[in-house]
Design an enzyme around this catalytic site. Structure first.
Site, PDB file in Angstrom:
ATOM      1  N   PHE A  83     -15.350 -52.141  -1.318  1.00 18.74           N
ATOM      2  CA  PHE A  83     -16.506 -51.327  -0.918  1.00 18.74           C
ATOM      3  C   PHE A  83     -17.764 -52.180  -0.752  1.00 18.74           C
ATOM      4  O   PHE A  83     -18.673 -51.801  -0.019  1.00 18.74           O
ATOM      5  CB  PHE A  83     -16.853 -50.296  -2.010  1.00 18.74           C
ATOM      6  N   SER A 127     -15.914 -47.665   8.934  1.00 17.16           N
ATOM      7  CA  SER A 127     -16.832 -46.568   9.251  1.00 17.16           C
ATOM      8  C   SER A 127     -16.535 -46.002  10.634  1.00 17.16           C
ATOM      9  O   SER A 127     -16.124 -46.739  11.547  1.00 17.16           O
ATOM     10  CB  SER A 127     -18.265 -47.107   9.234  1.00 17.16           C
ATOM     11  N   TYR A 151     -24.716 -53.817  11.722  1.00 18.26           N
ATOM     12  CA  TYR A 151     -23.914 -53.237  10.631  1.00 18.26           C
ATOM     13  C   TYR A 151     -22.545 -52.807  11.160  1.00 18.26           C
ATOM     14  O   TYR A 151     -21.502 -53.158  10.610  1.00 18.26           O
ATOM     15  CB  TYR A 151     -24.651 -52.036  10.011  1.00 18.26           C
ATOM     16  N   LYS A 155     -18.407 -54.170  10.537  1.00 12.66           N
ATOM     17  CA  LYS A 155     -17.212 -53.370  10.199  1.00 12.66           C
ATOM     18  C   LYS A 155     -16.076 -53.706  11.163  1.00 12.66           C
ATOM     19  O   LYS A 155     -14.933 -53.891  10.751  1.00 12.66           O
ATOM     20  CB  LYS A 155     -17.538 -51.870  10.267  1.00 12.66           C
TER      21      LYS A 155
HETATM   22  P1  NAD Z   1     -23.458 -48.373  -2.024  1.00 13.47           P
HETATM   23  O1  NAD Z   1     -24.561 -49.283  -1.600  1.00 13.47           O
HETATM   24  O2  NAD Z   1     -23.792 -47.194  -2.855  1.00 13.47           O
HETATM   25  O3  NAD Z   1     -22.334 -49.204  -2.774  1.00 13.47           O
HETATM   26  C1  NAD Z   1     -22.079 -50.562  -2.500  1.00 13.47           C
HETATM   27  C2  NAD Z   1     -21.960 -51.271  -3.845  1.00 13.47           C
HETATM   28  O4  NAD Z   1     -21.660 -52.648  -3.592  1.00 13.47           O
HETATM   29  C3  NAD Z   1     -23.238 -51.245  -4.655  1.00 13.47           C
HETATM   30  O5  NAD Z   1     -22.939 -50.900  -5.992  1.00 13.47           O
HETATM   31  C4  NAD Z   1     -23.773 -52.670  -4.568  1.00 13.47           C
HETATM   32  O6  NAD Z   1     -24.491 -53.034  -5.727  1.00 13.47           O
HETATM   33  C5  NAD Z   1     -22.494 -53.445  -4.420  1.00 13.47           C
HETATM   34  N1  NAD Z   1     -22.640 -54.724  -3.714  1.00 13.47           N
HETATM   35  C6  NAD Z   1     -23.299 -54.956  -2.554  1.00 13.47           C
HETATM   36  N2  NAD Z   1     -23.178 -56.258  -2.215  1.00 13.47           N
HETATM   37  C7  NAD Z   1     -22.432 -56.844  -3.187  1.00 13.47           C
HETATM   38  C8  NAD Z   1     -21.945 -58.152  -3.392  1.00 13.47           C
HETATM   39  N3  NAD Z   1     -22.246 -59.146  -2.529  1.00 13.47           N
HETATM   40  N4  NAD Z   1     -21.199 -58.416  -4.491  1.00 13.47           N
HETATM   41  C9  NAD Z   1     -20.904 -57.415  -5.374  1.00 13.47           C
HETATM   42  N5  NAD Z   1     -21.341 -56.160  -5.230  1.00 13.47           N
HETATM   43  C10 NAD Z   1     -22.086 -55.874  -4.150  1.00 13.47           C
HETATM   44  O7  NAD Z   1     -22.702 -47.930  -0.673  1.00 13.47           O
HETATM   45  P2  NAD Z   1     -21.632 -46.795  -0.451  1.00 13.47           P
HETATM   46  O8  NAD Z   1     -22.281 -45.682   0.275  1.00 13.47           O
HETATM   47  O9  NAD Z   1     -20.913 -46.532  -1.704  1.00 13.47           O
HETATM   48  O10 NAD Z   1     -20.702 -47.544   0.598  1.00 13.47           O
HETATM   49  C11 NAD Z   1     -19.558 -48.274   0.176  1.00 13.47           C
HETATM   50  C12 NAD Z   1     -18.927 -48.895   1.404  1.00 13.47           C
HETATM   51  O11 NAD Z   1     -18.600 -47.864   2.341  1.00 13.47           O
HETATM   52  C13 NAD Z   1     -19.822 -49.879   2.151  1.00 13.47           C
HETATM   53  O12 NAD Z   1     -19.035 -50.958   2.603  1.00 13.47           O
HETATM   54  C14 NAD Z   1     -20.322 -49.065   3.327  1.00 13.47           C
HETATM   55  O13 NAD Z   1     -20.627 -49.882   4.439  1.00 13.47           O
HETATM   56  C15 NAD Z   1     -19.133 -48.179   3.620  1.00 13.47           C
HETATM   57  N6  NAD Z   1     -19.501 -46.928   4.307  1.00 13.47           N
HETATM   58  C16 NAD Z   1     -20.423 -46.101   3.748  1.00 13.47           C
HETATM   59  C17 NAD Z   1     -20.789 -44.931   4.418  1.00 13.47           C
HETATM   60  C18 NAD Z   1     -21.818 -44.005   3.837  1.00 13.47           C
HETATM   61  O14 NAD Z   1     -22.314 -43.144   4.564  1.00 13.47           O
HETATM   62  N7  NAD Z   1     -22.154 -44.105   2.553  1.00 13.47           N
HETATM   63  C19 NAD Z   1     -20.212 -44.614   5.668  1.00 13.47           C
HETATM   64  C20 NAD Z   1     -19.250 -45.471   6.186  1.00 13.47           C
HETATM   65  C21 NAD Z   1     -18.903 -46.644   5.502  1.00 13.47           C
HETATM   66  N1  UFG Z   2     -30.963 -36.395  10.798  1.00 14.00           N
HETATM   67  C1  UFG Z   2     -32.109 -35.664  10.903  1.00 14.00           C
HETATM   68  N2  UFG Z   2     -33.119 -35.912  10.040  1.00 14.00           N
HETATM   69  C2  UFG Z   2     -33.039 -36.864   9.065  1.00 14.00           C
HETATM   70  C3  UFG Z   2     -31.857 -37.613   8.976  1.00 14.00           C
HETATM   71  C4  UFG Z   2     -30.836 -37.377   9.859  1.00 14.00           C
HETATM   72  O1  UFG Z   2     -32.224 -34.797  11.773  1.00 14.00           O
HETATM   73  O2  UFG Z   2     -33.999 -37.047   8.314  1.00 14.00           O
HETATM   74  C5  UFG Z   2     -29.842 -36.099  11.713  1.00 14.00           C
HETATM   75  C6  UFG Z   2     -29.428 -37.275  12.579  1.00 14.00           C
HETATM   76  O3  UFG Z   2     -30.205 -37.333  13.734  1.00 14.00           O
HETATM   77  C7  UFG Z   2     -27.961 -36.948  12.840  1.00 14.00           C
HETATM   78  C8  UFG Z   2     -27.520 -36.245  11.529  1.00 14.00           C
HETATM   79  O4  UFG Z   2     -28.715 -35.788  10.920  1.00 14.00           O
HETATM   80  O5  UFG Z   2     -27.848 -36.035  13.886  1.00 14.00           O
HETATM   81  C9  UFG Z   2     -26.788 -37.170  10.578  1.00 14.00           C
HETATM   82  O6  UFG Z   2     -27.580 -38.329  10.361  1.00 14.00           O
HETATM   83  P1  UFG Z   2     -27.239 -39.361   9.187  1.00 14.00           P
HETATM   84  O7  UFG Z   2     -28.294 -40.417   9.231  1.00 14.00           O
HETATM   85  O8  UFG Z   2     -27.037 -38.641   7.912  1.00 14.00           O
HETATM   86  O9  UFG Z   2     -25.806 -39.930   9.613  1.00 14.00           O
HETATM   87  P2  UFG Z   2     -25.355 -40.763  10.891  1.00 14.00           P
HETATM   88  O10 UFG Z   2     -24.154 -40.073  11.443  1.00 14.00           O
HETATM   89  O11 UFG Z   2     -26.470 -41.000  11.833  1.00 14.00           O
HETATM   90  O12 UFG Z   2     -24.954 -42.176  10.269  1.00 14.00           O
HETATM   91  C10 UFG Z   2     -24.008 -42.260   9.192  1.00 14.00           C
HETATM   92  C11 UFG Z   2     -24.273 -43.518   8.394  1.00 14.00           C
HETATM   93  C12 UFG Z   2     -23.972 -44.737   9.211  1.00 14.00           C
HETATM   94  C13 UFG Z   2     -22.596 -44.658   9.757  1.00 14.00           C
HETATM   95  C14 UFG Z   2     -22.405 -43.367  10.520  1.00 14.00           C
HETATM   96  C15 UFG Z   2     -20.977 -43.195  10.974  1.00 14.00           C
HETATM   97  O13 UFG Z   2     -25.633 -43.578   8.010  1.00 14.00           O
HETATM   98  O14 UFG Z   2     -24.025 -45.879   8.384  1.00 14.00           O
HETATM   99  O15 UFG Z   2     -22.717 -42.250   9.689  1.00 14.00           O
HETATM  100  O16 UFG Z   2     -20.130 -43.245   9.859  1.00 14.00           O
HETATM  101  F1  UFG Z   2     -22.410 -45.705  10.590  1.00 14.00           F
END
Ligand code: NAD
Ligand code: UFG
Length: 377
Positions: A83, A127, A151, A155
């Protein structure tokens, strides 16, 4: 088969929920995290929720390949769920090299360590961003990829690095899970998402507006071709997402050697919800109308995103169970508890922790006990 699983970034939002579900399913877990976007308190809550202390913590950086190899060897890790990494799209546009450096180096380090010690099972956090503005809605894994931010490109690049690595190692197997929009929190309210600064994502922003931290929610555009003109997304409850990881890792641990070396699999619900629908559902969960204003479109947003979740069901029998109402209820429950941190502190029993390994090792693992609070001194 029960396994010993390493969760890199296991202290983060998705990693902590996944660690809980892995423990509940009977696996033992080692979390490796450098806490750059999380805190020790959240880790301390994991055994309380999971009802087992079969979890250890190593504080360190995934980019340290030697540390990674040591951890894999010392804990006889069967599978890694990777993650750890950076995830803010706008930050990646402003500072792309930071993202290439951290995310790519981290993944290469994890893979090198796995190769060195012969650890053969990897789940990677990918993602739905890799699909870009696809015309295939709902989107299957066969859709063309297209990314619009550094970003997203990390991925895609990491998926390709895993392809090459898997092709070079006879029995190595990996699954890249392409998450749609993870939201919500654990029903206990003990763990959830704590964005630092102003949230970019819809759910945390709405939650902060509901808690009075923000004045109102700005809706980014109302002229999309969706049912009400606002953007539509496939939101998935983080606990469902976590259970998807458990299903995927159990699939890797149990399936035969002729299984595809690297699968890419969507984790979504197949249900889309617009911004206005989410706002209304969240308002219902809190019991009052959350104020909002309609603003212009946000640069780089796609109109709609929607998973075809059939592959995850076919491959490892996973399907999501929690709906939008439950996502809003649990997200709000967590946000309310966060509003009064001292309240949460009172609910957590006092500090006890025991170190499980060599004290001369700066990266020694600590076993978390139910009731442990400050797990690392
Ligand atoms: P998060 O930031 O809450 O969790 C990431 C964790 O990794 C954190 O605890 C951070 O301290 C740790 N970390 C970061 N860099 C590190 C390093 N170099 N060494 C050790 N630890 C490190 O993020 P999340 O929302 O839990 O996302 C987890 C994964 O899922 C990420 O790779 C993110 O890109 C991917 N992802 C997240 C979303 C989302 O919407 N949250 C969507 C698609 C993909
Ligand atoms: N939105 C608003 N107001 C806000 C925030 C978001 O109207 O303050 C809208 C956006 O325009 C979009 C929807 O809510 O239509 C969802 O937006 P998010 O920012 O919650 O999510 P996204 O789908 O834009 O992006 C997320 C993650 C990205 C990831 C992507 C696909 O933030 O990292 O989903 O997995 F790449």
């Amino acid at each position: 088969m029960k396994g010993r699983i390493l969760t890199t970034g296991g202290a983060g939002y998705i990693g902590s929920h996944t660690t809980v579900e892995l423990l509940k399913a009977g696996h033992s877990v080692v979390i490796l995290d450098n806490f750059e976007n999380s805190d020790r308190d959240r880790v301390a809550r994991i055994p309380l929720i999971a009802g087992t202390a079969d979890v250890r913590l190593v504080e360190g950086d995934v980019r340290d390949a030697q540390l990674m190899a040591d951890v894999l060897k010392r804990h006889k890790i069967d599978a890694v769920i990777h993650f750890a990494g950076k995830k803010a799209v706008a930050e990646s546009v402003a500072n792309p090299l930071l993202y290439y450096h951290d995310n790519i180096t981290g993944a290469v380090s994890v893979l090198s360590a796995m190769r060195e010690v012969g650890c053969k099972n990897l789940i990677f956090s990918s993602s739905a961003t890799v699909y870009g503005d696809t015309e295939m809605l709902p989107t299957r894994e066969t859709a063309a990829t297209s990314v619009s931010s550094p970003y997203g490109r990390t991925k895609l690049m990491i998926e390709e690095i895993i392809d090459d690595t898997a092709a070079s190692l006879a029995t190595f197997r990996a699954i890249s899970l392409r998450y749609f929009n993870p939201v919500g929190a654990h029903a206990s309210g003990f763990i959830g998402e704590c964005p630092r600064g102003v949230p970019n994502n819809l759910f945390p922003y709405i939650a902060q507006a509901a808690a009075g931290i923000r004045d109102y929610v700005q809706i980014h555009g109302s002229d999309y071709e969706t049912s009400d003109g606002t953007g539509s997304r496939d939101y998935i409850h983080v606990v469902d997402l976590a259970r998807g990881h458990v299903a995927a890792v159990e699939h890797l641990l149990s399936s035969s050697a002729d299984y595809a070396p690297h699968r890419k699999v969507n984790l979504g619900t197949g249900q889309g919800h617009t911004v206005l629908q989410v706002l209304h559902a969240f308002s219902k969960a809190c019991g009052f109308q959350i104020p909002y204003q309609i603003g212009p479109r946000r640069l780089g947003d796609v109109p709609a995103s929607l998973a075809d979740p059939s592959l995850s069901l076919a491959l490892f029998g996973w399907k999501p169970e929690l709906d939008l109402e439950e996502m809003c209820r649990d997200h709000w429950n967590f946000q309310k508890r966060e509003r009064d941190k001292s309240n949460i502190g009172m609910r957590i029993p006092p500090v006890t922790h025991k170190a499980t390994s060599d004290h001369t090792d700066p990266h020694r693992a600590h076993q978390l006990t139910s009731g442990s609070r400050n797990v690392l001194n």
